[in-house]
Write a protein that holds these residues in place. Sequence first.
Motif, PDB file in Angstrom:
ATOM      1  N   ALA A 156       0.856  -1.263   0.044  1.00 61.39           N
ATOM      2  CA  ALA A 156      -0.075   0.118  -0.027  1.00 61.39           C
ATOM      3  C   ALA A 156       0.979   1.266  -0.050  1.00 61.39           C
ATOM      4  CB  ALA A 156      -0.915  -0.093   0.965  1.00 61.39           C
ATOM      5  N   ALA A 157       1.881   1.236   0.868  1.00 63.82           N
ATOM      6  CA  ALA A 157       2.723   2.568   0.769  1.00 63.82           C
ATOM      7  C   ALA A 157       3.461   2.873  -0.536  1.00 63.82           C
ATOM      8  CB  ALA A 157       3.733   2.352   1.888  1.00 63.82           C
ATOM      9  N   VAL A 158       3.844   1.667  -1.090  1.00 66.38           N
ATOM     10  CA  VAL A 158       4.565   1.721  -2.302  1.00 66.38           C
ATOM     11  C   VAL A 158       3.693   2.233  -3.484  1.00 66.38           C
ATOM     12  CG1 VAL A 158       5.341   0.072  -4.216  1.00 66.38           C
ATOM     13  CG2 VAL A 158       6.358  -0.047  -2.013  1.00 66.38           C
ATOM     14  N   TRP A 159       2.287   1.609  -3.429  1.00 65.91           N
ATOM     15  CA  TRP A 159       1.298   2.146  -4.355  1.00 65.91           C
ATOM     16  C   TRP A 159       1.317   3.664  -4.235  1.00 65.91           C
ATOM     17  CZ3 TRP A 159      -3.641   4.386  -3.919  1.00 65.91           C
ATOM     18  CH2 TRP A 159      -4.297   4.486  -5.234  1.00 65.91           C
ATOM     19  N   GLU A 160       1.086   4.199  -2.818  1.00 64.96           N
ATOM     20  CA  GLU A 160       0.994   5.615  -2.834  1.00 64.96           C
ATOM     21  C   GLU A 160       2.036   6.351  -3.112  1.00 64.96           C
ATOM     22  OE1 GLU A 160      -1.504   7.517  -1.537  1.00 64.96           O
ATOM     23  OE2 GLU A 160      -2.927   6.060  -1.162  1.00 64.96           O
ATOM     24  N   LEU A 161       3.628   5.694  -3.023  1.00 65.94           N
ATOM     25  CA  LEU A 161       4.548   6.441  -3.239  1.00 65.94           C
ATOM     26  C   LEU A 161       4.691   6.661  -4.875  1.00 65.94           C
ATOM     27  CD1 LEU A 161       7.395   7.719  -2.615  1.00 65.94           C
ATOM     28  CD2 LEU A 161       8.259   5.439  -2.973  1.00 65.94           C
ATOM     29  N   ILE A 162       4.287   5.442  -5.647  1.00 66.20           N
ATOM     30  CA  ILE A 162       4.359   5.524  -7.064  1.00 66.20           C
ATOM     31  C   ILE A 162       2.964   6.672  -7.611  1.00 66.20           C
ATOM     32  CG2 ILE A 162       3.811   4.367  -9.181  1.00 66.20           C
ATOM     33  CD1 ILE A 162       6.346   3.069  -7.892  1.00 66.20           C
ATOM     34  N   LYS A 163       2.093   6.522  -6.824  1.00 68.44           N
ATOM     35  CA  LYS A 163       1.102   7.455  -7.174  1.00 68.44           C
ATOM     36  C   LYS A 163       1.406   9.107  -7.136  1.00 68.44           C
ATOM     37  CE  LYS A 163      -3.528   9.134  -5.384  1.00 68.44           C
ATOM     38  NZ  LYS A 163      -4.441   8.396  -4.464  1.00 68.44           N
ATOM     39  N   HIS A 164       2.184   9.335  -6.120  1.00 70.05           N
ATOM     40  CA  HIS A 164       2.505  10.779  -5.837  1.00 70.05           C
ATOM     41  C   HIS A 164       3.713  11.207  -6.442  1.00 70.05           C
ATOM     42  CE1 HIS A 164      -0.560  11.592  -3.101  1.00 70.05           C
ATOM     43  NE2 HIS A 164      -0.286  10.309  -2.498  1.00 70.05           N
TER      44      HIS A 164
END
Length: 178
Positions: A22-30
């Motif tokens: 989940a944190a990786v997905w958020e990082l990529i998203k941002h």
Amino acid sequence: MTKTKDIKTEFHFRVPNKKDGAAVWELIKHTGVLDLNSSYSYLMWCEIFSETSIVAIDEGETVGFISGFIHPDTPNTLFIWQVAVHESERGRGLGTKMLFQLLQRESCENIHYVEATVSPSNTPSQNLFHGFAEKLDTNCVTGDYFSSTDFPQKGHEDELLYKIGPIQEENKLKKGAI
């Protein structure tokens, strides 16, 4: 002495696990520039390809991630799929540090080449891979790989293949402390 973002040189690097998805997905998203895949894909990536991927943690936050895998047709090649660095850490060499950390893992002991695809407008990634090759005292050869017409959606850029190597073992180790 208090650490600040301006003088920070240390991060905690580790093998990702599914709890990082989940944190990786958020990082990529941002990042605003990387192709955002499904959250499911990052859960799977952090679980199945964890030995050839890496997360960088700073004060409990995920600030860096590289997804990679050993190419099935060339087992001496680590293919880098995505490199993400939080905007607060950009320009500080975190991408390079993560790449060196990966090369020092047991799972990458037989790696002599690193490959990645980069779009022509992604100057930071181009600089990362050219600089990485320079620090390894080796070549970085760029060639065609995926054409924009290969992609089903309009507007996707070409993806050029960056091939770094051959990588000498002593350069993996002596340069890893950068």
